[in-house]
Each structure stands twice: as structure tokens, then as C-alpha cells.
Write a protein that holds these residues in place. Structure first.
Motif, PDB file in Angstrom:
ATOM      1  N   ALA A 205      -5.467 -29.660  -2.585  1.00  0.00           N
ATOM      2  CA  ALA A 205      -6.417 -29.644  -3.882  1.00  0.00           C
ATOM      3  C   ALA A 205      -5.516 -29.158  -5.155  1.00  0.00           C
ATOM      4  O   ALA A 205      -5.683 -29.677  -6.204  1.00  0.00           O
ATOM      5  CB  ALA A 205      -7.582 -28.708  -3.764  1.00  0.00           C
ATOM      6  N   ALA A 206      -4.741 -28.209  -4.950  1.00  0.00           N
ATOM      7  CA  ALA A 206      -4.034 -27.558  -6.060  1.00  0.00           C
ATOM      8  C   ALA A 206      -3.047 -28.736  -6.616  1.00  0.00           C
ATOM      9  O   ALA A 206      -2.614 -28.850  -7.760  1.00  0.00           O
ATOM     10  CB  ALA A 206      -3.207 -26.487  -5.532  1.00  0.00           C
ATOM     11  N   ILE A 207      -2.363 -29.356  -5.406  1.00  0.00           N
ATOM     12  CA  ILE A 207      -1.317 -30.392  -5.997  1.00  0.00           C
ATOM     13  C   ILE A 207      -2.035 -31.533  -6.655  1.00  0.00           C
ATOM     14  O   ILE A 207      -1.609 -32.124  -7.797  1.00  0.00           O
ATOM     15  CB  ILE A 207      -0.657 -30.855  -4.778  1.00  0.00           C
ATOM     16  N   GLY A 208      -3.075 -32.013  -6.040  1.00  0.00           N
ATOM     17  CA  GLY A 208      -3.982 -32.956  -6.858  1.00  0.00           C
ATOM     18  C   GLY A 208      -4.349 -32.848  -8.230  1.00  0.00           C
ATOM     19  O   GLY A 208      -4.451 -33.509  -9.265  1.00  0.00           O
ATOM     20  N   ASN A 209      -4.769 -31.388  -8.628  1.00  0.00           N
ATOM     21  CA  ASN A 209      -5.384 -30.904  -9.626  1.00  0.00           C
ATOM     22  C   ASN A 209      -4.152 -30.975 -10.872  1.00  0.00           C
ATOM     23  O   ASN A 209      -4.231 -31.078 -11.999  1.00  0.00           O
ATOM     24  CB  ASN A 209      -5.984 -29.847  -9.702  1.00  0.00           C
ATOM     25  N   ALA A 210      -2.905 -30.658 -10.137  1.00  0.00           N
ATOM     26  CA  ALA A 210      -1.541 -30.576 -11.142  1.00  0.00           C
ATOM     27  C   ALA A 210      -1.327 -31.826 -11.569  1.00  0.00           C
ATOM     28  O   ALA A 210      -0.358 -31.942 -12.468  1.00  0.00           O
ATOM     29  CB  ALA A 210      -0.814 -29.748 -10.343  1.00  0.00           C
ATOM     30  N   ASN A 211      -1.533 -33.095 -10.574  1.00  0.00           N
ATOM     31  CA  ASN A 211      -1.236 -34.244 -11.175  1.00  0.00           C
ATOM     32  C   ASN A 211      -2.138 -35.193 -11.703  1.00  0.00           C
ATOM     33  O   ASN A 211      -1.992 -36.449 -11.607  1.00  0.00           O
ATOM     34  CB  ASN A 211      -0.397 -34.850  -9.739  1.00  0.00           C
ATOM     35  N   SER A 212      -3.292 -34.646 -12.241  1.00  0.00           N
ATOM     36  CA  SER A 212      -4.278 -35.358 -12.785  1.00  0.00           C
ATOM     37  C   SER A 212      -3.664 -36.169 -13.927  1.00  0.00           C
ATOM     38  O   SER A 212      -2.858 -35.835 -14.771  1.00  0.00           O
ATOM     39  CB  SER A 212      -5.400 -34.681 -13.399  1.00  0.00           C
ATOM     40  N   ASN A 213      -4.162 -37.373 -14.291  1.00  0.00           N
ATOM     41  CA  ASN A 213      -3.580 -38.574 -15.238  1.00  0.00           C
ATOM     42  C   ASN A 213      -4.829 -38.655 -16.116  1.00  0.00           C
ATOM     43  O   ASN A 213      -5.731 -39.306 -16.060  1.00  0.00           O
ATOM     44  CB  ASN A 213      -3.144 -39.653 -14.600  1.00  0.00           C
ATOM     45  N   VAL A 214      -4.645 -38.237 -17.448  1.00  0.00           N
ATOM     46  CA  VAL A 214      -5.759 -38.431 -18.416  1.00  0.00           C
ATOM     47  C   VAL A 214      -5.211 -38.992 -19.694  1.00  0.00           C
ATOM     48  O   VAL A 214      -4.127 -38.886 -20.051  1.00  0.00           O
ATOM     49  CB  VAL A 214      -6.643 -37.085 -18.757  1.00  0.00           C
ATOM     50  N   GLY A 215      -6.113 -39.549 -20.179  1.00  0.00           N
ATOM     51  CA  GLY A 215      -5.632 -40.156 -21.913  1.00  0.00           C
ATOM     52  C   GLY A 215      -5.507 -38.963 -22.691  1.00  0.00           C
ATOM     53  O   GLY A 215      -5.985 -37.926 -22.704  1.00  0.00           O
TER      54      GLY A 215
END
Length: 215
Positions: A205-215
Motif C-alpha cells: 500500500a505504501a509503494i502504491g501510494n508513493a507512485n500515484s499518477n495525477v494531473g
């Protein structure tokens, strides 16, 4: 024979001029009724579909990716022929539709076929790229210093060149071929996780939150 033609042309000028006028008139009529030009595109709709799975051999790509996509795309309405090539880590399929098939209809039907009839390993979604025999503008190669590396060249292509080229008017798509994609690998120490009372799902979960892609 050549001498005879020259004598006939010089001695029968009215007949030669009449034949020339008939030839020019026939050419103008044929040109006015010609329905194949460079624009609109005389080539049929061609869709290029790719799927990437790094680390797999060409034989594995053929078995697990190329063949399932060919079978799933075969019943697509309007398809004339399907050609494929399997590389190391890459499956490449070219779907040629019949003449007269609308591009957006072909694109939509191919996307539906891939979605409904094709199940690739790891839920991989193949990429559809439109193509034609006269639609390609040009090809270019990205080069750098001797020690720059393929990964850095691919990074420059994906994050700098491709984005700038897509801002040019008339450029619809930029297809990247070759190079290696930068990856980050996390090695988990189970003893330290136990010492800090951290679970593997929390690490994911921590890795996924650190790689979020937003505009």
C-alpha cells in the motif's frame, strides 16, 4: 520500322494531331473520374496491436500473447487478414480490414474483441495503434553519448521528445520502439518488518501510494 513511323508522322500530320487530341481528351476524362488519390487514403484500415511482457522469450510471447489475440480478433467484423510477429518481450499484430470499412468502426470492434474474447496473463491490456500505408510521417532514432545507456534514451523519448511531438499540430500519435524502461525494485527484509511490526500488505500500500499518477 522506325523510319516508316517517322515518314508516316511527317506525311500524315492531320491524322497524328487528331490522335494526339483524342489521347489528351481521353486522359482528361480518365483523370476527372479517378477516385483514388493520396488523400483520402487509398489504403485499407490497418490496426497495429502490441502487448509487452518483459523477460519472456519469443516462443512464450507467441504462445501466451500472440495466439490468444489472433484467435480473439479473428471474428471481428470487417477483418480481411491478420499478421503477427513475436519478439523477445513483445507481441506485434497487424489487423488489416476490408476496403470501405470505417476507421472508427474498425477501432471500436477491435477494442471490443480484445475486451470480450482475449484474456492475457496478469490481466495485461494490449495497445491499439492506428496505421496506414501512407499515414506514417517519418521515423527517427534517439542517440546519445557512448555511456548514456538505452534506459536513459528511452526515458528521454518517453518523457521529453514524445510529449513535445504530440503538441505539434497534425501529429496524432508517436509510437516508441526499443530501449529499456526504468524500473525500481524493492527488496523486503522480513526480519526488519517483524521488528517494526509491519506487514507486507502495508508495504504494498505504501509503494502504491508513493507512485500515484495525477494531473
Amino acid at each position: 520500322m522506325l523510319k516508316g513511323l517517322l515518314v508516316f508522322g511527317l506525311t500524315r500530320r492531320p491524322i497524328v494531331l487528331l490522335c494526339l487530341l483524342v489521347f489528351i481528351g481521353g486522359g482528361l476524362i480518365a483523370f476527372s473520374k479517378l477516385n483514388i488519390e493520396a488523400y483520402p487514403n487509398p489504403a485499407p484500415v490497418i490496426l497495429e496491436i502490441t502487448a509487452q511482457a518483459p523477460g519472456l522469450s519469443a516462443e512464450e510471447m507467441e504462445r501466451y500473447y500472440t495466439i490468444p489475440m489472433e484467435v480473439g480478433l479473428a471474428p471481428t467484423p470487417g477483418v480481411d487478414l491478420i499478421r503477427s510477429t513475436s519478439f523477445y518481450g513483445l507481441s506485434f499484430i497487424r489487423v488489416v480490414f476490408k476496403y470501405g470499412v470505417d476507421y472508427y468502426f474498425a477501432y471500436t470492434q477491435a477494442a471490443l474483441s480484445l475486451q470480450q474474447r482475449v484474456n492475457l496473463p496478469n490481466s495485461l491490456q494490449p495497445t491499439i495503434q492506428g496505421s496506414s500505408l501512407v499515414g506514417e510521417i517519418f521515423r527517427y532514432q534517439v542517440v546519445g553519448p557512448p555511456n548514456f545507456g538505452l534506459t536513459n534514451l528511452r526515458t528521454v523519448q518517453d518523457w521529453i521528445l514524445q510529449r513535445r511531438l504530440l503538441t505539434v499540430e497534425g501529429v496524432i500519435q508517436v509510437v516508441t520502439w526499443g530501449g529499456t524502461t526504468k524500473e525500481y525494485e524493492v527488496e523486503v527484509d522480513l526480519h526488519k518488518l517483524d521488528a517494526y511490526n509491519v506487514t507486507l500488505p502495508q508495504v504494498f500500500a505504501a509503494i502504491g501510494n508513493a507512485n500515484s499518477n495525477v494531473g
